[in-house]
Design an enzyme around this catalytic site. Structure first.
Site, mmCIF file in Angstrom:
data_model
loop_
_atom_site.group_PDB
_atom_site.id
_atom_site.type_symbol
_atom_site.label_atom_id
_atom_site.label_comp_id
_atom_site.label_asym_id
_atom_site.label_seq_id
_atom_site.Cartn_x
_atom_site.Cartn_y
_atom_site.Cartn_z
ATOM 1 C CB CYS A 224 -0.928 -0.009 1.212
ATOM 2 S SG CYS A 224 -2.106 -1.373 1.154
HETATM 3 N N1 LIG Z 1 -2.636 -5.913 1.948
HETATM 4 C C1 LIG Z 1 -3.131 -4.851 2.524
HETATM 5 O O1 LIG Z 1 -2.756 -4.504 3.630
HETATM 6 C C2 LIG Z 1 -4.193 -4.021 1.855
HETATM 7 C C3 LIG Z 1 -4.970 -3.165 2.633
HETATM 8 C C4 LIG Z 1 -5.948 -2.407 2.057
HETATM 9 C C5 LIG Z 1 -6.132 -2.468 0.666
HETATM 10 N N2 LIG Z 1 -5.353 -3.287 -0.091
HETATM 11 C C6 LIG Z 1 -5.611 -3.311 -1.526
HETATM 12 O O2 LIG Z 1 -6.400 -4.460 -1.825
HETATM 13 C C7 LIG Z 1 -6.036 -4.987 -3.097
HETATM 14 C C8 LIG Z 1 -5.643 -6.440 -2.933
HETATM 15 O O3 LIG Z 1 -4.485 -6.495 -2.108
HETATM 16 P P1 LIG Z 1 -4.047 -7.819 -1.361
HETATM 17 O O4 LIG Z 1 -2.985 -7.411 -0.401
HETATM 18 O O5 LIG Z 1 -5.234 -8.561 -0.868
HETATM 19 O O6 LIG Z 1 -3.377 -8.621 -2.576
HETATM 20 P P2 LIG Z 1 -2.992 -10.164 -2.586
HETATM 21 O O7 LIG Z 1 -1.931 -10.297 -3.612
HETATM 22 O O8 LIG Z 1 -2.762 -10.651 -1.203
HETATM 23 O O9 LIG Z 1 -4.319 -10.858 -3.107
HETATM 24 C C9 LIG Z 1 -4.813 -10.685 -4.385
HETATM 25 C C10 LIG Z 1 -5.321 -12.044 -4.874
HETATM 26 O O10 LIG Z 1 -5.939 -11.844 -6.145
HETATM 27 C C11 LIG Z 1 -5.650 -12.963 -6.934
HETATM 28 N N3 LIG Z 1 -5.861 -12.622 -8.331
HETATM 29 C C12 LIG Z 1 -5.118 -11.849 -9.141
HETATM 30 N N4 LIG Z 1 -5.663 -11.768 -10.360
HETATM 31 C C13 LIG Z 1 -6.778 -12.520 -10.327
HETATM 32 C C14 LIG Z 1 -7.760 -12.835 -11.279
HETATM 33 N N5 LIG Z 1 -7.696 -12.378 -12.538
HETATM 34 N N6 LIG Z 1 -8.782 -13.628 -10.905
HETATM 35 C C15 LIG Z 1 -8.855 -14.114 -9.648
HETATM 36 N N7 LIG Z 1 -7.937 -13.843 -8.694
HETATM 37 C C16 LIG Z 1 -6.922 -13.060 -9.040
HETATM 38 C C17 LIG Z 1 -4.214 -13.291 -6.590
HETATM 39 O O11 LIG Z 1 -3.857 -14.607 -6.949
HETATM 40 C C18 LIG Z 1 -4.201 -13.061 -5.081
HETATM 41 O O12 LIG Z 1 -4.496 -14.230 -4.348
HETATM 42 C C19 LIG Z 1 -4.927 -4.102 -3.620
HETATM 43 O O13 LIG Z 1 -5.490 -3.103 -4.420
HETATM 44 C C20 LIG Z 1 -4.375 -3.466 -2.369
HETATM 45 O O14 LIG Z 1 -3.790 -2.211 -2.618
HETATM 46 C C21 LIG Z 1 -4.404 -4.080 0.476
#
Ligand SMILES: NC(=O)c1ccc[n+]([C@@H]2O[C@H](COP(=O)([O-])OP(=O)(O)OC[C@H]3O[C@@H](n4cnc5c(N)ncnc54)[C@H](O)[C@@H]3O)[C@@H](O)[C@H]2O)c1
Length: 435
Positions: A274
């Site tokens: 982030c």
């Molecule tokens: N990690 C954090 O602390 C956090 C906090 C708030 C917001 N976010 C935001 O949330 C979003 C997700 O972040 P995250 O940390 O959960 O990411 P992550 O990488 O942990 O999870 C994303 C998941 O999406 C899957 N994925 C990717 N493309 C795909 C597709 N086409 N179809 C199905 N699944 C698919 C991946 O395999 C993965 O498991 C980002 O935009 C991030 O900025 C993250």
């Protein structure tokens, strides 16, 4: 509108079927929360290993309790699959896929675009699609909406489209998905109403804003706020180093003021999915308006310079010991991007390691949460934290402070310690050099 009324009804009695695309740090906790609220939840995740784990009730995210996940799966409320087949049967679809940056610090929306395209093939009247991924203002409206409307269905009339940024703070014991207020914006009033009704069933408090764009900006602003304030204390650390003052002492004293200030701490830089990335989404979008977001650029510059400062301090300490960096043995403690978690994406510790390796130093690491590090240019295994491993190193650099690590033990056995996190607070030793 009959479609809207029917969906609202299913949301209120929790018979609506919920899909969550992307079962990562954001998606899996939310999917579990929705299942625990009584919804039937289908996770759509492209990683088959994750899908198999979810379906076996095996947890892979720090913040989730395995017994909760297992209970949700065993009750039949939560299951996962790879393909989008059957997405037309879902009433609500939440998207939580990654939003990385390209090498040139511009938004990389490939995940959002590919998921939206896949969903457009299954779109049917009466569905709500809500994007939770962090992104620049306009993504839902300008990027997703046209792809979905190419199906012939109209947003806010035939189907509903909203943005509700996820604010989860991995590792936070107090603030979880359920009790962290959820901001919601729709591409129109009907979408907003439906999105409020949906999230209100799962999250304790929901705060509406007037548009999806406003909701998108809320989240990138929050992360920018952190990036800027961390940069401010990092800059203070650089100044304190010149002035021969202890930045931690200054900050500890400053934070005793009961108003008008908020604790932020310096360190070897910023990491995670982030803080280092999201502000650049806003910076990029602002350019379309002929606007330069100077704080974002400056904060990024300062935060990205911190690993170089850590390396410079390491050089100084090695020099005092008569050791050339190219001949030094260095043990880095903690490579996660923050305390007590296993996520090491964008961690500044990696940059510190790469820099020191580039200087020819022999670098090892220990992290109780990360047994091996085989990406981002690294090819290392965590070494056990033994007295011998500590003694062998010319310098121990604490890059991330984990509560599991005994820093008394570290200081007792290390030759010299560079502590970038003040993990050795309360330990009196002239072996320790603070950032
Ligand atoms: N990690 C954090 O602390 C956090 C906090 C708030 C917001 N976010 C935001 O949330 C979003 C997700 O972040 P995250 O940390 O959960 O990411 P992550 O990488 O942990 O999870 C994303 C998941 O999406 C899957 N994925 C990717 N493309 C795909 C597709 N086409 N179809 C199905 N699944 C698919 C991946 O395999 C993965 O498991 C980002 O935009 C991030 O900025 C993250």
């Amino acid at each position: 509108m009959a479609e809207q009324e029917a969906l609202l009804e299913r949301l209120r009695d929790r018979t609506a079927r919920v899909g969550v695309v992307g079962l990562g740090y954001v998606g899996l906790p939310f999917a579990l929360e929705a299942a625990q609220a009584g919804f039937q939840v289908l996770g759509i995740e492209r990683n088959p290993e994750r899908v198999a784990k979810v379906n076996r009730g095996e947890n892979y995210i720090d913040d989730i309790r395995e017994e909760d996940l297992r209970a949700a799966v065993e009750s039949g409320r939560l299951r996962a699959q790879v393909p989008f087949d059957g997405a037309e049967d879902l009433d609500v679809i939440v998207i939580a896929v990654p939003t990385p940056l390209t090498k040139n610090l511009t938004p990389d929306l490939q995940y959002i675009v590919s998921v939206t395209r896949a969903l457009s093939e299954h779109l049917r009247p009466g569905q709500l699609i809500s994007l939770e991924s962090t992104t620049y203002p306009g993504t839902t409206e300008e990027v997703m909406r046209p792809i979905l409307e190419a199906s012939g269905l109209k947003a806010d009339e035939d189907f509903f489209l909203a943005h509700s940024p996820e604010r989860v703070d991995p590792g936070n014991k107090r603030w979880k998905t359920k009790n962290t207020t959820k901001v919601v914006g729709g591409v129109g009033p009907r979408s907003l109403e439906v999105a409020i009704a949906f999230y209100g069933q799962i999250i304790e408090k929901v705060v509406p804003v007037s548009s999806a764009r406003a909701a998108e900006l809320v989240k990138v602003f929050e992360n920018t706020f952190r990036a800027v304030n961390i940069a401010l204390v990092n800059e203070l650390a650089l100044l304190c180093d010149r002035m021969g003052l202890n930045v931690w002492e200054v900050l500890d004293a400053a934070f005793t003021k009961p108003f008008g200030i908020m604790p932020f701490y310096p360190g070897p830089g910023v990491g995670g999915h982030c803080i280092p990335l999201d502000p650049h989404y806003l910076e990029w979008k602002a350019r379309e308006y002929g606007f330069r977001t100077r704080f974002i650029g400056l904060a990024g510059e300062i935060n990205r310079s911190m690993p170089y400062f850590v390396r410079e301090k390491a050089w100084r300490l090695l020099n005092q010991m008569g050791k050339a960096p190219s001949r030094a043995k260095i043990l880095v403690l903690g490579i996660a991007y923050k305390s007590d978690i296993s996520d090491w994406r964008e961690s500044p510790a990696l940059e510190v390691i790469r820099l020191l390796q580039g200087d020819g130093a022999q670098v090892r690491y220990h992290d109780p949460y990360i047994p091996s590090a085989r990406r981002a240019g690294l090819d290392l295994d965590s070494v056990p934290l033994t007295a011998e491993a500590l003694r062998e190193a010319d310098l121990v650099i604490i890059a991330t402070a984990h509560r599991k690590v005994d820093y008394h033990f570290v200081v007792q056995h290390a030759k010299r310690v560079l502590d970038t996190r003040y993990a050795t607070r309360g330990i009196q030793s002239d072996k320790v050099e603070l950032l």
